[in-house]
Scaffold this active site. Structure first.
Site, short mmCIF file in Angstrom:
data_model
loop_
_atom_site.label_atom_id
_atom_site.label_comp_id
_atom_site.label_asym_id
_atom_site.label_seq_id
_atom_site.Cartn_x
_atom_site.Cartn_y
_atom_site.Cartn_z
N ASP A 224 0.89 -1.30 0.20
CA ASP A 224 -0.17 0.18 -0.01
C ASP A 224 0.70 1.15 0.05
OD1 ASP A 224 -2.93 1.15 0.61
OD2 ASP A 224 -1.56 2.30 1.86
N ILE A 225 0.50 2.15 -1.00
CA ILE A 225 1.15 3.40 -0.81
C ILE A 225 0.88 4.39 0.31
CG2 ILE A 225 1.88 5.62 -2.10
CD1 ILE A 225 1.24 3.87 -4.75
N ASN A 232 -2.45 12.85 -3.23
CA ASN A 232 -3.37 13.48 -4.11
C ASN A 232 -3.87 14.78 -3.93
OD1 ASN A 232 -3.13 11.35 -6.16
ND2 ASN A 232 -4.69 10.24 -5.19
N ASP A 241 -1.63 9.30 -10.49
CA ASP A 241 -1.60 8.52 -11.47
C ASP A 241 -0.36 8.11 -11.81
OD1 ASP A 241 -4.45 8.46 -11.30
OD2 ASP A 241 -4.75 9.31 -13.04
N GLU A 267 -4.70 2.30 -4.45
CA GLU A 267 -3.06 2.14 -4.22
C GLU A 267 -2.41 1.09 -3.60
OE1 GLU A 267 -4.72 4.32 -0.52
OE2 GLU A 267 -5.57 4.06 -2.41
#
Length: 351
Positions: A224-225, A232, A241, A267
């Site tokens: 997971d980011i 964002n 993106d 993500e």
């Protein structure tokens, strides 16, 4: 055709006589097979399926038939420059006679489909084979024009059937390629261009089932980011993106051949490591974490972007998961622990 000497030999055969230069361009090595026989060898056996004809390049052959009394009757001989096996091929019937080599013989074998493909490309061949058929009947008791016409009609029908078969094969080939393309599209994440959730769940189900059956071990990692929503909000969704694509490619590049990675959703990424103990999976996960942490992504040639990731991992033995979904849930529990303990870290599932 690459073999010029073979072309010259073909042009001396009654089937290829008088073909034009344009027709010669259609001669293809794949149409022909050269075969050798010693005296007494059986080339064609009576009652065998008729799937090819032969051009005699060298030697003499005997056309024979078994009599009611069980003896072998020699019907006729054929020599260099002649064709054998054409009538049975056109009739689509078992061979009515045998062919035996009288001397050392060299033949060119032409498969049925190849013959009729050449007939469609080379009109002179059709003229020649009709002339050969007429000549064969003049040598037998069948001398009526109706018998010759029957073979000419069968020749046309065979040619049509083979042409339709070739077209069907061509269309099937196109359909198969399109189906592969559609499958690839269905299994690919359109943003990151790596595998998608549908693909990875198929692999996960097969891997889990196979490893349970053969009592083998594999591991999976859920990635997971970190703080991606905040990322964002600060940099915009286009930048988000961009980072997703870069991270996906980095993960793909870091894995071994035979490992799998896919965008699992949002993500998150799911990695499958076949034949990997939990200790080795931790090493792989830590290498991935460090590489992502060090990576700098240049966005729009101006902005340098950085992210970190959290990783939760497990294998198919820890807590004895009942299926692939339970195993992913275990990895997700480990991922939650990694986030709860500060993110940018690797946590292995602990029952």
């Amino acid at each position: 055709m690459s073999d010029n000497s073979l072309i010259q030999q073909l042009l001396q055969n009654e089937l290829f006589i008088n073909i034009s230069n344009d027709e010669k361009t259609h001669l293809n090595d794949n149409y022909f097979t050269k075969v050798h026989y010693k005296p007494g060898d059986i080339i064609i056996k009576e009652n065998d399926i008729s799937n090819e004809l032969f051009l005699i390049l060298k030697g003499i052959v005997q056309i024979t038939r078994n009599t009611v009394a069980g003896k072998v009757s020699i019907l006729i001989t054929r020599k260099k420059g002649e064709v054998i096996g054409e009538l049975g091929l056109i009739e689509n019937k078992p061979r009515s006679s045998s062919v035996v080599s009288q001397t050392d013989v060299v033949l060119i074998k032409i498969e049925k489909d190849n013959l009729f493909e050449m007939l469609s490309l080379m009109p002179t061949l059709k003229t020649n084979i009709n002339r050969i058929i007429a000549s064969r009947f003049r040598q037998t008791i069948y001398q009526t024009s109706s018998e010759i016409l029957k073979y000419q009609i069968m020749l046309e029908l065979n040619q049509t059937i083979v042409a339709q078969k070739k077209e069907l094969e061509r269309l099937n080939g196109i359909l198969e390629r399109k189906n592969k393309e559609l499958y690839q599209m269905a299994m690919t994440d359109q943003l990151t261009q790596i595998n998608n959730r549908c693909f990875i769940m198929e692999v996960m189900a097969k891997t889990f089932s196979n490893n349970r059956r053969y009592q083998m071990i594999f591991s999976c990692i859920l990635v997971d980011i970190d703080y991606f929503k905040k990322f964002n909000d600060i940099h915009g969704h286009l930048a988000g993106d961009f980072v997703l694509k870069k991270t996906a490619q980095l993960l793909k590049d870091l894995l071994r051949k035979g490992d799998y990675v896919a965008r699992y959703g949002g993500e998150e990424f799911l990695i499958i490591l076949p034949n990997t103990q939990i200790e080795n999976a931790i090493i792989v996960a830590e290498k991935i974490r460090q590489t992502v942490e060090k990576a700098v992504y240049t966005y729009n040639n101006t902005t340098e972007l950085k992210v970190t990731i959290s990783l939760g991992l497990t294998n198919n033995l820890l807590n004895s998961p009942e299926n692939e979904y339970q195993m992913i849930k275990n990895a997700d529990i480990a991922l939650y622990e990694a986030k709860k303990n500060g993110r940018n870290r690797v946590v292995a599932f602990s029952p």
